[in-house]
Design a protein around this motif. Structure first.
Motif, PDB file in Angstrom:
ATOM      1  N   ASN A   1       0.860  -1.187   0.000  1.00  0.00           N
ATOM      2  CA  ASN A   1       0.000   0.000   0.000  1.00  0.00           C
ATOM      3  C   ASN A   1       0.892   1.231   0.000  1.00  0.00           C
ATOM      4  OD1 ASN A   1      -2.316  -1.660   0.389  1.00  0.00           O
ATOM      5  ND2 ASN A   1      -1.883  -1.717   2.591  1.00  0.00           N
ATOM      6  N   VAL A   2       0.304   2.382  -0.296  1.00  0.00           N
ATOM      7  CA  VAL A   2       1.021   3.660  -0.236  1.00  0.00           C
ATOM      8  C   VAL A   2       0.345   4.549   0.806  1.00  0.00           C
ATOM      9  CG1 VAL A   2       1.556   5.799  -1.475  1.00  0.00           C
ATOM     10  CG2 VAL A   2       1.925   3.585  -2.584  1.00  0.00           C
ATOM     11  N   GLY A   3       1.138   5.054   1.751  1.00  0.00           N
ATOM     12  CA  GLY A   3       0.606   5.951   2.770  1.00  0.00           C
ATOM     13  C   GLY A   3       0.617   7.395   2.318  1.00  0.00           C
ATOM     14  N   TRP A   4      -0.413   8.130   2.723  1.00  0.00           N
ATOM     15  CA  TRP A   4      -0.460   9.573   2.456  1.00  0.00           C
ATOM     16  C   TRP A   4      -1.266  10.233   3.566  1.00  0.00           C
ATOM     17  CZ3 TRP A   4      -4.369  12.516  -0.841  1.00  0.00           C
ATOM     18  CH2 TRP A   4      -5.666  11.993  -0.672  1.00  0.00           C
ATOM     19  N   THR A   5      -1.249  11.568   3.620  1.00  0.00           N
ATOM     20  CA  THR A   5      -1.924  12.305   4.694  1.00  0.00           C
ATOM     21  C   THR A   5      -3.074  13.150   4.185  1.00  0.00           C
ATOM     22  OG1 THR A   5      -0.343  14.135   4.466  1.00  0.00           O
ATOM     23  CG2 THR A   5       0.184  12.412   6.080  1.00  0.00           C
ATOM     24  N   GLY A   6      -3.518  12.898   2.971  1.00  0.00           N
ATOM     25  CA  GLY A   6      -4.503  13.780   2.363  1.00  0.00           C
ATOM     26  C   GLY A   6      -3.795  14.777   1.466  1.00  0.00           C
ATOM     27  N   GLY A   7      -4.519  15.789   1.036  1.00  0.00           N
ATOM     28  CA  GLY A   7      -3.942  16.759   0.118  1.00  0.00           C
ATOM     29  C   GLY A   7      -2.750  17.498   0.680  1.00  0.00           C
ATOM     30  N   GLN A   8      -2.737  17.720   1.989  1.00  0.00           N
ATOM     31  CA  GLN A   8      -1.648  18.421   2.651  1.00  0.00           C
ATOM     32  C   GLN A   8      -1.141  17.584   3.815  1.00  0.00           C
ATOM     33  OE1 GLN A   8      -4.005  21.939   3.540  1.00  0.00           O
ATOM     34  NE2 GLN A   8      -2.910  23.094   1.976  1.00  0.00           N
ATOM     35  N   VAL A   9      -0.004  17.992   4.378  1.00  0.00           N
ATOM     36  CA  VAL A   9       0.516  17.289   5.548  1.00  0.00           C
ATOM     37  C   VAL A   9      -0.492  17.402   6.687  1.00  0.00           C
ATOM     38  CG1 VAL A   9       2.387  17.178   7.239  1.00  0.00           C
ATOM     39  CG2 VAL A   9       2.900  17.692   4.838  1.00  0.00           C
TER      40      VAL A   9
ATOM     41  N   GLY B   1      -2.908   8.225   6.616  1.00  0.00           N
ATOM     42  CA  GLY B   1      -2.304   8.573   7.897  1.00  0.00           C
ATOM     43  C   GLY B   1      -2.794   9.958   8.280  1.00  0.00           C
ATOM     44  N   ASP B   2      -3.896  10.021   8.999  1.00  0.00           N
ATOM     45  CA  ASP B   2      -4.574  11.285   9.292  1.00  0.00           C
ATOM     46  C   ASP B   2      -3.841  12.019  10.419  1.00  0.00           C
ATOM     47  OD1 ASP B   2      -6.391  13.321   9.369  1.00  0.00           O
ATOM     48  OD2 ASP B   2      -8.154  12.022   9.474  1.00  0.00           O
ATOM     49  N   ASN B   3      -3.265  13.153  10.104  1.00  0.00           N
ATOM     50  CA  ASN B   3      -2.454  13.884  11.080  1.00  0.00           C
ATOM     51  C   ASN B   3      -3.313  14.719  12.029  1.00  0.00           C
ATOM     52  OD1 ASN B   3       0.198  13.084  10.730  1.00  0.00           O
ATOM     53  ND2 ASN B   3       0.498  14.417   8.976  1.00  0.00           N
ATOM     54  N   TYR B   4      -4.180  14.042  12.745  1.00  0.00           N
ATOM     55  CA  TYR B   4      -4.950  14.680  13.812  1.00  0.00           C
ATOM     56  C   TYR B   4      -5.184  13.661  14.909  1.00  0.00           C
ATOM     57  CZ  TYR B   4      -8.155  17.584  16.367  1.00  0.00           C
ATOM     58  OH  TYR B   4      -8.718  18.336  17.363  1.00  0.00           O
TER      59      TYR B   4
ATOM     60  N   GLU C   1     -13.728   3.874   0.458  1.00  0.00           N
ATOM     61  CA  GLU C   1     -13.701   3.230  -0.862  1.00  0.00           C
ATOM     62  C   GLU C   1     -12.312   3.267  -1.486  1.00  0.00           C
ATOM     63  OE1 GLU C   1     -16.682   4.939  -3.389  1.00  0.00           O
ATOM     64  OE2 GLU C   1     -18.118   5.128  -1.728  1.00  0.00           O
ATOM     65  N   PHE C   2     -11.473   4.200  -1.031  1.00  0.00           N
ATOM     66  CA  PHE C   2     -10.174   4.409  -1.673  1.00  0.00           C
ATOM     67  C   PHE C   2      -9.000   4.005  -0.780  1.00  0.00           C
ATOM     68  CE2 PHE C   2     -13.286   7.448  -3.192  1.00  0.00           C
ATOM     69  CZ  PHE C   2     -13.237   7.245  -4.562  1.00  0.00           C
ATOM     70  N   HIS C   3      -9.294   3.473   0.397  1.00  0.00           N
ATOM     71  CA  HIS C   3      -8.233   3.187   1.361  1.00  0.00           C
ATOM     72  C   HIS C   3      -8.314   1.761   1.878  1.00  0.00           C
ATOM     73  CE1 HIS C   3      -8.483   7.616   1.462  1.00  0.00           C
ATOM     74  NE2 HIS C   3      -7.180   7.556   1.727  1.00  0.00           N
ATOM     75  N   ALA C   4      -7.136   1.172   2.053  1.00  0.00           N
ATOM     76  CA  ALA C   4      -7.055  -0.149   2.669  1.00  0.00           C
ATOM     77  C   ALA C   4      -7.077  -0.052   4.185  1.00  0.00           C
ATOM     78  CB  ALA C   4      -5.770  -0.853   2.223  1.00  0.00           C
ATOM     79  N   ALA C   5      -6.709   1.114   4.720  1.00  0.00           N
ATOM     80  CA  ALA C   5      -6.670   1.288   6.183  1.00  0.00           C
ATOM     81  C   ALA C   5      -6.692   2.771   6.509  1.00  0.00           C
ATOM     82  CB  ALA C   5      -5.424   0.633   6.782  1.00  0.00           C
ATOM     83  N   TYR C   6      -7.045   3.054   7.748  1.00  0.00           N
ATOM     84  CA  TYR C   6      -7.086   4.421   8.272  1.00  0.00           C
ATOM     85  C   TYR C   6      -6.271   4.450   9.565  1.00  0.00           C
ATOM     86  CZ  TYR C   6      -8.893   8.691  10.435  1.00  0.00           C
ATOM     87  OH  TYR C   6      -9.005   9.932  11.036  1.00  0.00           O
ATOM     88  N   VAL C   7      -5.345   5.402   9.672  1.00  0.00           N
ATOM     89  CA  VAL C   7      -4.506   5.539  10.865  1.00  0.00           C
ATOM     90  C   VAL C   7      -4.606   6.980  11.344  1.00  0.00           C
ATOM     91  CG1 VAL C   7      -2.173   5.393  11.811  1.00  0.00           C
ATOM     92  CG2 VAL C   7      -2.897   3.787  10.038  1.00  0.00           C
TER      93      VAL C   7
END
Length: 324
Positions: A35-43, A67-70, A96-102
């Motif tokens: 999988n590829v991790g990201w934080t949304g449109g911004q950090v 990877g939700d930075n909150y 629908e677009f994510h394998a996991a939520y952190v």
């Protein structure tokens, strides 16, 4: 190991970084099992929507992990805003677009439990998630009436810069002309809140210790505001002026920021009058800083930090001008 699911977090892990040569190489060369991790449109993404998630997934060519930075925040410990309150701005359907939520916690581990509880509610049922209701449930689970009052003055974060509607807005209205007895009752309750937290959170010492800088600031500001009411009622009383100046200086020395700075403004207006100065108006400065930061990556963090420093600097006035 076939039972292990792997996620790769690229060095450029926010949506607005794409397209880039680096991310394009990651998309082409990364093993399909990752999988590829990201934080949304911004950090630090104030909002994350289905459309941008779909675009980034298509670009990355791999399933995503958000990877939700909150409530994460790296720059403050016992100063500035607490960065508290519920998770907001996450659109239903991101699953629908994510394998996991952190959800990424802040250095204040015990205090992070409450906003993390709201993130868990969002992750469990995104379609039904309501931030205000989730926050009320998190506070109720903590089992402290004083904590709920404290929270009403400490829900400002980079997600909700003004905080949730609550007591801080009510205090601003009271200070602007509502009946003084009601204002005195609210300030009296705030001046006792720190001791109430000590009693009600005795079984949760880690949470109590982590909230201490903001509880101390609320107590000091409420005490100074009560002293300001005495000065307003007895404008020629030198002893009342000295008592106010002492309590205001004590509050100013504490670096925490609470209540949308409504209490600070109330205290600073009295300090300005005693010093023979016009109360400072920070609105033009706020607008200028906002304009300078507009469109810049990380503008929310920069703006928050700049406004915290600005309020602490200008609103103190010149200490030499204060009555002793």
């Amino acid at each position: 190991l076939p039972e292990v699911e792997w996620t790769f977090v690229p060095a450029e892990y926010w949506g607005e970084a794409a397209p880039s040569p680096y991310l394009s190489r990651v998309a082409r060369r990364l093993d399909a099992r990752f999988n590829v991790g990201w934080t949304g449109g911004q950090v630090l993404a104030r909002e994350i929507g289905r459309e941008e998630a779909g675009r980034f997934r298509d670009y990355a060519r791999h399933p995503l992990v958000l990877g939700d930075n909150y409530p994460v925040q790296d720059r403050l410990w016992g100063a500035g805003r607490l960065h508290w309150g519920p998770l907001t701005g996450r659109e239903p359907g991101l699953e629908e677009f994510h394998a996991a939520y952190v959800a990424n916690a802040s250095p204040l581990a015990a205090a992070s439990r409450l906003p993390l509880a709201t993130a868990a509610e969002y992750a469990w049922a995104p379609q039904e998630y309501d931030p205000a209701s989730a926050w009320r449930r998190a506070l109720a689970e903590a089992g402290s009436e004083q904590l709920a009052r404290f929270a009403a003055y400490n829900t400002a974060s980079w997600l909700t810069p003004a905080g949730l509607p609550g007591l801080s807005g009510r205090l601003e209205a009271l200070a602007s002309g509502s009946p003084e007895p009601e204002l005195r009752r609210e300030l009296g309750a705030l001046s006792r809140l720190r001791r109430g937290l000590d009693a009600e959170l005795a079984s949760d010492p880690a949470l109590r210790a982590q909230l201490e800088p903001w509880a101390a600031k609320l107590e000091a500001l409420a005490t100074a505001a009560l002293a300001a009411l005495v000065v307003d009622a007895e404008p020629g009383d030198a002893e009342a002026a000295r008592a106010f100046s002492k309590s205001a200086a004590r509050a100013d020395a504490l670096p925490a920021v609470v209540g949308g700075q409504a209490l600070d403004r109330f205290v600073h207006r009295t300090a300005a009058r005693l010093a023979g100065l016009a109360p400072p108006d920070l609105r033009p400065h706020r607008e200028r800083v906002a304009a300078l930061c507009a469109g810049e990556r990380g503008a929310e963090i920069l703006l928050s930090a700049a406004l915290d420093r600005l309020a602490a600097g200008e609103a103190l006035l010149e200490s030499a001008g204060r009555p002793r």
